[in-house]
Design a protein around this motif. Structure first.
Motif, PDB file in Angstrom:
ATOM      1  N   LEU A   1       0.828  -1.212   0.000  1.00  0.00           N
ATOM      2  CA  LEU A   1       0.000   0.000   0.000  1.00  0.00           C
ATOM      3  C   LEU A   1       0.857   1.255   0.000  1.00  0.00           C
ATOM      4  O   LEU A   1       0.683   2.147  -0.845  1.00  0.00           O
ATOM      5  CB  LEU A   1      -0.928  -0.013   1.223  1.00  0.00           C
ATOM      6  CG  LEU A   1      -1.818   1.219   1.401  1.00  0.00           C
ATOM      7  CD1 LEU A   1      -2.836   1.316   0.278  1.00  0.00           C
ATOM      8  CD2 LEU A   1      -2.530   1.165   2.767  1.00  0.00           C
ATOM      9  N   HIS A   2       1.789   1.345   0.945  1.00  0.00           N
ATOM     10  CA  HIS A   2       2.622   2.549   1.021  1.00  0.00           C
ATOM     11  C   HIS A   2       3.574   2.636  -0.162  1.00  0.00           C
ATOM     12  O   HIS A   2       3.790   3.737  -0.705  1.00  0.00           O
ATOM     13  CB  HIS A   2       3.408   2.574   2.329  1.00  0.00           C
ATOM     14  CG  HIS A   2       4.352   3.729   2.426  1.00  0.00           C
ATOM     15  ND1 HIS A   2       3.916   5.041   2.475  1.00  0.00           N
ATOM     16  CD2 HIS A   2       5.711   3.785   2.437  1.00  0.00           C
ATOM     17  CE1 HIS A   2       4.965   5.847   2.535  1.00  0.00           C
ATOM     18  NE2 HIS A   2       6.058   5.115   2.518  1.00  0.00           N
ATOM     19  N   ALA A   3       4.135   1.526  -0.591  1.00  0.00           N
ATOM     20  CA  ALA A   3       5.045   1.545  -1.737  1.00  0.00           C
ATOM     21  C   ALA A   3       4.330   2.065  -2.980  1.00  0.00           C
ATOM     22  O   ALA A   3       4.881   2.875  -3.740  1.00  0.00           O
ATOM     23  CB  ALA A   3       5.612   0.148  -1.987  1.00  0.00           C
ATOM     24  N   ASN A   4       3.093   1.619  -3.197  1.00  0.00           N
ATOM     25  CA  ASN A   4       2.327   2.108  -4.342  1.00  0.00           C
ATOM     26  C   ASN A   4       2.000   3.589  -4.206  1.00  0.00           C
ATOM     27  O   ASN A   4       2.042   4.350  -5.183  1.00  0.00           O
ATOM     28  CB  ASN A   4       1.032   1.310  -4.487  1.00  0.00           C
ATOM     29  CG  ASN A   4       1.261  -0.094  -5.008  1.00  0.00           C
ATOM     30  OD1 ASN A   4       2.322  -0.391  -5.557  1.00  0.00           O
ATOM     31  ND2 ASN A   4       0.288  -0.964  -4.838  1.00  0.00           N
ATOM     32  N   ALA A   5       1.657   4.014  -2.987  1.00  0.00           N
ATOM     33  CA  ALA A   5       1.334   5.429  -2.760  1.00  0.00           C
ATOM     34  C   ALA A   5       2.547   6.312  -3.016  1.00  0.00           C
ATOM     35  O   ALA A   5       2.442   7.378  -3.641  1.00  0.00           O
ATOM     36  CB  ALA A   5       0.831   5.628  -1.336  1.00  0.00           C
TER      37      ALA A   5
END
Length: 366
Positions: free
Chosen positions: A347-351
Motif C-alpha cells: 500500500l505505502h510503496a504504491n502510494a
C-alpha cells in the motif's frame, strides 16, 4: 460551539478493550445514548470500513419491537491513524450539517468523550441504507460500480461531484465551523493543510524520507494564493466514502476524520488522486464511462462558479498526505500481525511511487 476535550488511556488498556467480543461491545454500549431505553440485539464489526476508526454496526429494538440500526465510530488511542482522533469535532460538524444544510450526512445521536467504554472516544449515528464502492479490491476492477452501464457510472460520478460542491459552497463562518480546522498549522487554508501533516511526519513514520522531503519542499515553494475565504473541507473525499441510494445519488457523505477549512481544490485534488491511485496506482485501468479528470475539473469550476486553482499542486498535496497516511497504516498492520508472515505490504510503496511520478511531472523530469 467548542468541541469537548477527549480523554486518552494507556495503550495496554485500549488494546484489551479493542479485542472485546460482540457481546462485550453490546454490554459497553448499553445505557449509553441512544441505546438507553433500547435493547441491543446485535453488533457487527464490518471488514471494509477504512483504517482510521473502530466501526460497529449495532442493531437495537424499540420497546414496541421496531428495529433500528446504528453505526458506532470509535478512535482507540493506540491504533489511531491520525495524530488526533477528533471524534467530538466530527460529531458537532455532522450535527450542524444535518440540521442546518442540505449536505447528505447521517443523523448523529451521541458523542462519548471518555475512552473507558470502547478504548477511545466515539460517536453514534444512524446507519444509512445503501451501497458503498469498495476500495480493496478497487471499484475500477470489480464490484457493483463495475457492473453498471457506462452511462450510469457517469451519472453516479457527476452526482457525487454535485454533492461535494454542496459542501464547498457552504458559508463556514455563518455556520460557526471554525472548530473544523486542525488544531495546529496556522490560519485556515492550503498552508495549514500542508503544515499540519508536515509537523507530524515522525508520527506517520516518514521523517526524513527523500520522496516526501522533496514533495514537502516543492509544495512549500509553489504554494498558490488562496482563491477566497476558507470553506469547509470534507477531507477524505472519494467514492468509497459515499453511501449511494438506488437512484445512484449520494444518500450520505461519510468519514469526516480529515475535515478542515481551506479551498475546495484540496478536496478535489484528493478526490482525483484517490481515483487515480485505485486505477493507475495499483496497476489497473479506469472504468470506461467515468468522466476524465480534465472534464471533471472543468465541470467543478462551473459548480463553484469560479476558476479553479492549479490542480497539479493540489494533487501533489494529496499524494504527500496519502503517502504519510499509508505509512502509518502499514505500521499498524505490522504491529497487529494481521498479515501472514512473508506477505508483502504494498500500500505505502504504491502510494509513494504514485507521488514520485507526480513529482516527475510537475518538475519536468518526465
Amino acid at each position: 460551539m467548542t468541541a469537548p476535550a477527549q480523554e486518552t488511556v494507556p495503550a495496554r488498556e485500549t488494546t484489551a478493550r479493542h479485542a472485546a467480543t460482540g457481546s462485550a461491545y453490546a454490554a459497553a454500549l448499553a445505557g449509553t445514548p441512544p441505546f438507553d431505553g433500547l435493547r441491543i440485539t446485535g453488533t457487527e464489526r464490518p471488514t471494509a470500513t477504512g483504517f482510521a476508526a473502530l466501526t460497529l454496526f449495532v442493531t437495537a429494538e424499540e420497546p414496541d419491537g421496531a428495529e433500528r440500526r446504528f453505526v458506532v465510530r470509535a478512535a482507540p488511542w493506540d491504533t489511531r491513524v491520525y495524530p488526533e482522533p477528533r471524534i467530538a469535532e466530527q460529531y458537532e460538524l455532522l450535527r450542524i450539517l444535518g440540521r442546518e444544510t442540505g449536505v447528505p450526512v447521517p443523523a448523529v445521536h451521541h458523542c462519548e468523550p471518555s475512552a473507558r467504554l470502547l478504548g477511545g472516544p466515539f460517536l453514534v449515528m444512524d446507519l444509512v441504507p445503501g451501497r458503498v464502492p469498495p476500495d480493496f479490491p478497487s471499484y475500477h476492477r470489480q464490484g457493483w460500480i463495475a457492473g453498471l452501464p457506462e452511462e450510469d457510472r457517469a451519472r453516479l460520478w457527476w452526482a457525487t461531484l454535485e454533492a461535494m460542491a454542496g459542501v464547498h459552497r457552504l458559508d463556514a463562518d455563518r455556520l460557526g465551523l471554525g472548530f473544523a480546522a486542525p488544531p495546529d498549522g496556522g490560519p485556515p487554508g492550503t498552508a495549514q493543510q500542508l503544515e499540519h501533516y508536515a509537523r507530524h511526519t515522525a508520527f506517520f513514520g516518514r521523517a526524513g524520507d527523500p520522496v516526501l522531503t522533496e514533495a514537502l519542499s516543492w509544495l512549500r515553494t509553489h504554494l498558490p494564493p488562496e482563491p477566497g475565504p476558507p470553506g469547509l473541507l470534507w477531507g477524505d473525499a472519494r467514492l468509497g466514502n459515499v453511501v449511494y441510494g438506488e437512484d445512484l445519488r449520494p444518500a450520505a457523505l461519510i468519514d469526516w476524520e480529515m475535515t478542515g477549512l481551506g479551498p475546495a481544490e484540496v478536496d478535489l485534488g484528493w478526490f482525483l488522486w484517490m481515483d487515480r491511485f485505485l486505477s493507475e496506482g495499483v496497476g489497473g485501468e479506469r472504468l470506461a464511462g467515468l468522466p476524465g479528470h480534465e472534464e471533471t475539473a472543468e465541470r467543478y469550476g462551473e459548480l463553484l462558479g469560479r476558476p479553479l486553482g492549479p490542480l497539479p499542486y493540489y494533487e501533489v498535496l494529496a499524494g504527500f498526505r496519502f503517502a504519510l497516511i499509508t505509512s502509518r497504516v502499514e505500521r499498524l498492520v505490522l504491529a497487529a500481525r494481521v498479515m501472514p508472515p512473508g506477505v508483502p505490504l504494498v500500500l505505502h510503496a504504491n502510494a509513494k511511487a504514485q507521488l514520485r511520478r507526480a513529482l516527475d511531472r510537475v518538475t519536468g523530469r518526465s
